[in-house]
Design a protein around this motif. Structure first.
Motif, PDB file in Angstrom:
ATOM      1  N   LEU A   1      -1.325  -2.805  -0.197  1.00  0.00           N
ATOM      2  CA  LEU A   1      -2.749  -2.712   0.141  1.00  0.00           C
ATOM      3  C   LEU A   1      -2.812  -2.969   1.637  1.00  0.00           C
ATOM      4  O   LEU A   1      -2.269  -3.971   2.111  1.00  0.00           O
ATOM      5  N   VAL A   2      -3.431  -2.075   2.373  1.00  0.00           N
ATOM      6  CA  VAL A   2      -3.503  -2.233   3.832  1.00  0.00           C
ATOM      7  C   VAL A   2      -4.969  -2.365   4.223  1.00  0.00           C
ATOM      8  O   VAL A   2      -5.761  -1.454   3.978  1.00  0.00           O
TER       9      VAL A   2
ATOM     10  N   TYR B   1       0.482  -7.130   0.916  1.00  0.00           N
ATOM     11  CA  TYR B   1      -0.841  -6.970   1.528  1.00  0.00           C
ATOM     12  C   TYR B   1      -0.621  -6.933   3.042  1.00  0.00           C
ATOM     13  O   TYR B   1      -0.128  -7.901   3.629  1.00  0.00           O
ATOM     14  N   CYS B   2      -0.940  -5.787   3.668  1.00  0.00           N
ATOM     15  CA  CYS B   2      -0.749  -5.675   5.118  1.00  0.00           C
ATOM     16  C   CYS B   2      -2.101  -5.727   5.801  1.00  0.00           C
ATOM     17  O   CYS B   2      -3.047  -5.081   5.346  1.00  0.00           O
ATOM     18  N   ILE B   3      -2.170  -6.457   6.883  1.00  0.00           N
ATOM     19  CA  ILE B   3      -3.405  -6.476   7.674  1.00  0.00           C
ATOM     20  C   ILE B   3      -3.102  -5.827   9.017  1.00  0.00           C
ATOM     21  O   ILE B   3      -2.172  -6.227   9.716  1.00  0.00           O
TER      22      ILE B   3
ATOM     23  N   ARG C   1       6.018   4.806   5.972  1.00  0.00           N
ATOM     24  CA  ARG C   1       4.711   5.250   5.467  1.00  0.00           C
ATOM     25  C   ARG C   1       4.351   4.427   4.236  1.00  0.00           C
ATOM     26  O   ARG C   1       5.224   3.869   3.576  1.00  0.00           O
ATOM     27  N   PHE C   2       3.042   4.333   3.953  1.00  0.00           N
ATOM     28  CA  PHE C   2       2.582   3.456   2.871  1.00  0.00           C
ATOM     29  C   PHE C   2       2.333   4.206   1.569  1.00  0.00           C
ATOM     30  O   PHE C   2       1.819   5.314   1.576  1.00  0.00           O
ATOM     31  N   ASN C   3       2.656   3.537   0.469  1.00  0.00           N
ATOM     32  CA  ASN C   3       2.193   3.971  -0.850  1.00  0.00           C
ATOM     33  C   ASN C   3       1.190   2.930  -1.315  1.00  0.00           C
ATOM     34  O   ASN C   3       1.524   1.742  -1.366  1.00  0.00           O
ATOM     35  N   GLY C   4      -0.011   3.348  -1.630  1.00  0.00           N
ATOM     36  CA  GLY C   4      -0.991   2.353  -2.085  1.00  0.00           C
ATOM     37  C   GLY C   4      -2.387   2.702  -1.622  1.00  0.00           C
ATOM     38  O   GLY C   4      -2.825   3.845  -1.761  1.00  0.00           O
TER      39      GLY C   4
END
Ligand SMILES: C[S@@+](CC[C@H](N)C(=O)[O-])C[C@H]1O[C@@H](n2cnc3c(N)ncnc32)[C@H](O)[C@@H]1O
Length: 365
Positions: A87-88, A118-120, A155-158
């Motif tokens: 989750l970004v 959890y990325c901020i 790259r992100f999955n989510g």
């Protein structure tokens, strides 16, 4: 430490009239003293900006419920390894929304919580420190990034999401001159001991719609926000699989560029009240403009995303609540307190109608 007022005056002295977007950028974000950089702007303390997050924890819980559904869908479709789910959040300010989301996931989706990062996304070290303090109980699960174009970044999955981020990006302001049938840009000068509006030519700006120009009144004003489109494209490009969501004050192009909306949407807020003078006390008042959701939607689609939802906040949250009411055991407590918060979040006179939600997705390879 220089104040935004001093820095803006210095730039005007060096460069001449400043585009309003630069004034807004310095007023809100100049290091250490911009509006969003100063401690006193924590929502609820000085209280200039009141967001859905300030209403209470229900907002984050509803988002967490929806995000968990989306993430579980990704797991089931086996398009992603569990360990790379993220989750970004961008624009996390003091980390309160992140805390509401993480607490709910830990309590109600413990398996998912255990495999989630959890990325901020937070360029300001000062705000990162506020967020770290709020999220100290979740330090194992949270990672900070200062920008998307970090070369080390996968790259992100989510889900990548933000609440009231894009409406806090600096905007350019343009006015219509019917006598000369041209647009001019509004900039800022310093005269007589205060900041004043000053027109300048910007031949690159062509205006939104040539047919409307015949009927626009003198000084008709609109804003554009290239920074928001740029940010959205970066977010879209870093999303490998999943969804990109934003919640902001905003409208579609045809609602924004109507002859009836003659003064644009830029507003200054001080102590919960709209103030008349957008240029007064830079760094001391919040500045915000409506997001052009049509432009954002097109930016995402140009990066291959599919638009899944563009609705009011009331419609979006009511759909989530509908799913919860069918299986109340899957959500947790919903009593009088939650009802009150839901009312505030969805009532058209409160936060339900002015806020819009855009969801775009990339689900297949
Ligand atoms: C109106 S506040 C919203 C805070 C919070 N999301 C909420 O809903 O209460 C906007 C936040 O976005 C942050 N921000 C502005 N530009 C940003 C960027 N490029 N990346 C991440 N955050 C940013 C601001 O510093 C501020 O904390």
């Amino acid at each position: 430490m220089s104040t935004p007022d001093e820095i803006i005056r210095r730039e005007i002295a060096e460069r001449g009239v400043l585009p309003f977007a630069r004034f807004m950028e310095l007023a809100l974000y100049c290091p250490n003293s911009g509006y969003y950089e100063t401690e006193k702007d924590n929502p609820g303390r000085r209280g200039d900006f009141y967001t859905s997050v300030s209403v209470g924890e229900l907002f984050g819980q509803l988002l967490a419920f929806q995000f968990s559904e989306w993430l579980e869908e990704l797991i089931l479709s086996r398009v992603t390894r569990h360990s790379s789910l993220c989750l970004v959040e961008a624009g996390a300010h003091d980390g309160r929304l992140a805390a509401d989301i993480l607490k709910w996931l830990q309590a109600h989706r413990s398996e998912l919580f255990a495999q989630l990062e959890y990325c901020i996304l937070e360029p300001s070290l000062r705000r990162q420190a506020w967020q770290q303090a709020t999220l100290k109980n979740f330090s194992q699960r949270v990672r900070w990034l200062s920008r998307f174009n970090d070369s080390t970044l996968q790259r992100f999955n989510g889900v990548i999401f933000s609440n009231e981020l894009l409406d806090a990006f600096p905007v350019h302001r343009f006015g219509w001159d019917p006598a000369n049938k041209t647009w001019f840009e509004w900039g800022v000068a310093f005269e007589g001991g205060k900041f004043v509006w000053a027109k300048f030519e910007n031949p690159e700006f062509r205006g939104p719609n040539s047919e409307l120009e015949d009927v626009l009144p003198d000084g008709y004003t609109i804003e554009t926000c290239p920074a928001a489109g740029h940010w959205w494209r970066e977010a879209a490009n870093i999303l490998e699989r999943g969804r990109l969501l934003t919640i902001d004050y905003g409208l579609a192009s045809d609602e924004l560029f109507s002859p009836g909306r003659t003064r644009g949407t830029l507003r200054a807020y001080s102590r919960h009240h709209v103030t008349d003078d957008l240029l007064a006390n830079p760094g001391e008042q919040d500045l915000t403009a409506h997001v052009n959701f049509s432009a954002i939607q097109a930016a995402g689609e140009s990066c291959g995303l599919k638009t899944e939802n563009f609705s009011t906040q009331a419609q979006f949250l009511t759909r989530i609540a509908g799913k919860i009411f069918k299986h109340p055991e899957s959500f947790g407590e919903w009593g009088a307190k939650q009802n009150r918060q839901f009312q505030t979040l969805t009532h058209p006179e409160h936060l339900g109608r002015a806020f819009r939600v855009l969801v775009q997705s990339r689900l297949n390879s």
